[in-house]
Motif scaffolding. Structure first.
Motif, PDB file in Angstrom:
ATOM      1  N   HIS A  31       0.846  -1.179   0.000  1.00 23.25           N
ATOM      2  CA  HIS A  31       0.000   0.000   0.000  1.00 23.25           C
ATOM      3  C   HIS A  31       0.881   1.228   0.000  1.00 23.25           C
ATOM      4  O   HIS A  31       1.945   1.247   0.579  1.00 23.25           O
ATOM      5  CB  HIS A  31      -0.894   0.016   1.236  1.00 23.25           C
ATOM      6  N   GLY A  32       0.376   2.316  -0.613  1.00 22.78           N
ATOM      7  CA  GLY A  32       1.167   3.547  -0.628  1.00 22.78           C
ATOM      8  C   GLY A  32       1.862   3.719  -1.957  1.00 22.78           C
ATOM      9  O   GLY A  32       2.044   4.833  -2.404  1.00 22.78           O
ATOM     10  N   GLY A  33       2.232   2.637  -2.607  1.00 23.94           N
ATOM     11  CA  GLY A  33       2.736   2.637  -3.975  1.00 23.94           C
ATOM     12  C   GLY A  33       3.871   3.597  -4.246  1.00 23.94           C
ATOM     13  O   GLY A  33       4.489   4.145  -3.372  1.00 23.94           O
ATOM     14  N   GLY A  34       4.138   3.811  -5.553  1.00 17.48           N
ATOM     15  CA  GLY A  34       5.133   4.792  -5.956  1.00 17.48           C
ATOM     16  C   GLY A  34       6.547   4.267  -5.825  1.00 17.48           C
ATOM     17  O   GLY A  34       6.820   3.297  -5.157  1.00 17.48           O
ATOM     18  N   GLU A  35       7.453   4.996  -6.533  1.00 16.15           N
ATOM     19  CA  GLU A  35       8.848   4.585  -6.503  1.00 16.15           C
ATOM     20  C   GLU A  35       9.653   5.414  -5.532  1.00 16.15           C
ATOM     21  O   GLU A  35      10.833   5.194  -5.352  1.00 16.15           O
ATOM     22  CB  GLU A  35       9.469   4.752  -7.883  1.00 16.15           C
ATOM     23  N   GLY A  36       8.987   6.464  -4.969  1.00 12.74           N
ATOM     24  CA  GLY A  36       9.723   7.435  -4.174  1.00 12.74           C
ATOM     25  C   GLY A  36      10.563   6.810  -3.077  1.00 12.74           C
ATOM     26  O   GLY A  36      10.128   5.913  -2.379  1.00 12.74           O
ATOM     27  N   GLN A  40      14.987   5.097  -7.311  1.00 16.64           N
ATOM     28  CA  GLN A  40      14.635   5.049  -8.728  1.00 16.64           C
ATOM     29  C   GLN A  40      13.686   6.184  -9.044  1.00 16.64           C
ATOM     30  O   GLN A  40      12.846   6.531  -8.238  1.00 16.64           O
ATOM     31  CB  GLN A  40      13.928   3.734  -9.059  1.00 16.64           C
ATOM     32  N   GLY A  41      13.782   6.720 -10.246  1.00 19.25           N
ATOM     33  CA  GLY A  41      12.854   7.755 -10.672  1.00 19.25           C
ATOM     34  C   GLY A  41      13.025   9.035  -9.870  1.00 19.25           C
ATOM     35  O   GLY A  41      13.947   9.195  -9.089  1.00 19.25           O
ATOM     36  N   VAL A  42      12.060   9.956 -10.080  1.00 21.19           N
ATOM     37  CA  VAL A  42      12.104  11.249  -9.397  1.00 21.19           C
ATOM     38  C   VAL A  42      11.303  11.151  -8.106  1.00 21.19           C
ATOM     39  O   VAL A  42      10.257  10.507  -8.065  1.00 21.19           O
ATOM     40  CB  VAL A  42      11.486  12.337 -10.308  1.00 21.19           C
ATOM     41  N   ARG A  43      11.793  11.765  -7.056  1.00 21.58           N
ATOM     42  CA  ARG A  43      10.956  11.960  -5.869  1.00 21.58           C
ATOM     43  C   ARG A  43      11.080  13.421  -5.439  1.00 21.58           C
ATOM     44  O   ARG A  43      12.121  13.858  -4.943  1.00 21.58           O
ATOM     45  CB  ARG A  43      11.381  11.048  -4.721  1.00 21.58           C
ATOM     46  N   ARG A 132       1.517   9.591  -6.910  1.00 23.22           N
ATOM     47  CA  ARG A 132       2.124   9.465  -8.242  1.00 23.22           C
ATOM     48  C   ARG A 132       3.502   8.820  -8.104  1.00 23.22           C
ATOM     49  O   ARG A 132       4.113   8.864  -7.038  1.00 23.22           O
ATOM     50  CB  ARG A 132       2.293  10.855  -8.890  1.00 23.22           C
ATOM     51  N   PRO A 133       4.028   8.279  -9.211  1.00 23.00           N
ATOM     52  CA  PRO A 133       5.363   7.663  -9.141  1.00 23.00           C
ATOM     53  C   PRO A 133       6.454   8.649  -8.720  1.00 23.00           C
ATOM     54  O   PRO A 133       7.485   8.238  -8.210  1.00 23.00           O
ATOM     55  CB  PRO A 133       5.604   7.169 -10.583  1.00 23.00           C
ATOM     56  N   ASP A 134       6.218   9.966  -8.923  1.00 25.94           N
ATOM     57  CA  ASP A 134       7.235  10.942  -8.510  1.00 25.94           C
ATOM     58  C   ASP A 134       7.053  11.376  -7.056  1.00 25.94           C
ATOM     59  O   ASP A 134       7.669  12.344  -6.609  1.00 25.94           O
ATOM     60  CB  ASP A 134       7.226  12.166  -9.434  1.00 25.94           C
ATOM     61  N   GLY A 135       6.198  10.667  -6.313  1.00 28.93           N
ATOM     62  CA  GLY A 135       6.065  10.917  -4.878  1.00 28.93           C
ATOM     63  C   GLY A 135       4.990  11.919  -4.502  1.00 28.93           C
ATOM     64  O   GLY A 135       4.691  12.090  -3.325  1.00 28.93           O
ATOM     65  N   ILE A 136       4.390  12.593  -5.486  1.00 36.04           N
ATOM     66  CA  ILE A 136       3.362  13.584  -5.160  1.00 36.04           C
ATOM     67  C   ILE A 136       2.071  12.868  -4.779  1.00 36.04           C
ATOM     68  O   ILE A 136       1.608  11.977  -5.495  1.00 36.04           O
ATOM     69  CB  ILE A 136       3.108  14.551  -6.341  1.00 36.04           C
ATOM     70  N   ASP A 218      18.158  12.659  -6.798  1.00 38.95           N
ATOM     71  CA  ASP A 218      19.276  13.178  -7.587  1.00 38.95           C
ATOM     72  C   ASP A 218      20.285  13.830  -6.640  1.00 38.95           C
ATOM     73  O   ASP A 218      20.016  14.887  -6.064  1.00 38.95           O
ATOM     74  CB  ASP A 218      18.750  14.216  -8.601  1.00 38.95           C
ATOM     75  N   PRO A 219      21.456  13.221  -6.474  1.00 42.76           N
ATOM     76  CA  PRO A 219      22.431  13.770  -5.517  1.00 42.76           C
ATOM     77  C   PRO A 219      22.899  15.181  -5.876  1.00 42.76           C
ATOM     78  O   PRO A 219      23.469  15.873  -5.046  1.00 42.76           O
ATOM     79  CB  PRO A 219      23.588  12.770  -5.552  1.00 42.76           C
ATOM     80  N   HIS A 220      22.657  15.612  -7.133  1.00 47.32           N
ATOM     81  CA  HIS A 220      23.102  16.948  -7.548  1.00 47.32           C
ATOM     82  C   HIS A 220      21.995  17.995  -7.444  1.00 47.32           C
ATOM     83  O   HIS A 220      22.223  19.159  -7.759  1.00 47.32           O
ATOM     84  CB  HIS A 220      23.637  16.909  -8.983  1.00 47.32           C
TER      85      HIS A 220
END
Ligand code: SF4
Ligand code: SF4
Length: 249
Positions: A31-36, A40-43, A132-136, A218-220
């Protein structure tokens, strides 16, 4: 019993338990889903510089958000808020000590934390609240049935319910953003509509350098850079919701 009805009752049962369920168990169940947060991907994440924000800047941030998102101003306990200022003691119960009061401002900004492990998403029976997959963490106003389970589940008071028709309280309207109806819940969306156009959130722009925003994976990114350099805290970290809003102290 039809399987769809059984499924709904199962979800409703979970909802009734709400945030008392162990977050790690729910995470393990998917539950909660997403890649954040898993690299991986954007968070998307935010870092609020509590030392740079003053009352005027905070007011400008709130105005920028509420005016573009058609958030009504209702002078009662039924007011709607996407972003607001509050005393440190209220925002960080258990993390305060008397010397922290020596920071220049005793208030700072609060908004939805776009949690990596959002309790509001888990309890919503219609999936009107989703991640969303970007954590929003988003709200689909059309799917919201106004049960307010999400409000009970959010430990940060980040959601507001429209007890009355919010359109009656709007002096001006932004035609580019939808208005809402009575009976739905709403909250900050990290300005998903602006991010999708390559812009930064409106409050970040209004804060004139006092709020950093970027990709936590993104570490930068500027948000990672500032988190590397400055001491930061998050709201109620012990609850396991994994907030994406950091406060630079
Ligand atoms: S702050 Fe509250 S509303 Fe926002 S994602 Fe976390 S639990 Fe949900
Ligand atoms: S990120 Fe956007 S929606 Fe959220 S508080 Fe800031 S301006 Fe409002």
């Amino acid at each position: 019993m039809k399987s769809s009805r059984r499924k709904f009752l199962q979800i409703a049962g979970l909802s009734a338990l709400g945030w008392s369920i162990c977050p790690s168990l729910l995470q393990a169940s998917g539950h909660g889903g997403g890649e954040g947060g898993n690299g991986q991907g954007v968070r998307w994440a935010m870092a609020i510089d509590t030392r740079k924000l003053d009352d005027k800047l905070m007011e400008e941030c709130v105005h920028a958000c509420h005016s573009i998102h058609n958030v009504p101003k209702i002078n009662s306990k039924q007011n709607i808020k996407w972003i607001w200022s509050a005393p440190f003691e209220k925002l960080f119960p258990g993390q305060m000590h008397k010397f922290l009061k020596e920071v220049p401002e005793e208030h700072t900004l609060a908004l939805c934390n776009h949690c990596g492990n959002p309790s509001c998403v888990r309890v919503c029976p219609t999936k009107a609240t989703f991640k969303r997959p970007d954590g929003i963490v988003m709200m689909d106003f059309h799917r919201c049935i106004g049960c307010r389970y999400c409000m009970a589940a959010c430990p940060y008071g980040s959601r507001s319910f429209n007890f009355a028709d919010p359109r009656r309280f709007l002096k001006e309207q932004n035609p580019d953003f939808p208005t809402r109806t009575k009976g739905v819940v709403e909250k900050c969306t990290f300005c998903a509509e602006r991010l999708d156009e390559g812009k930064r959130p409106a409050c970040v722009e209004a804060a004139k350098g006092a709020i950093y925003f970027g990709d936590l994976n993104d570490p930068h990114s500027e948000v990672r850079q500032v988190l590397k350099e400055r001491y930061s805290i998050r709201r109620k970290p012990g609850l396991g919701t994994d907030p994406s809003v950091y406060y630079l102290i």
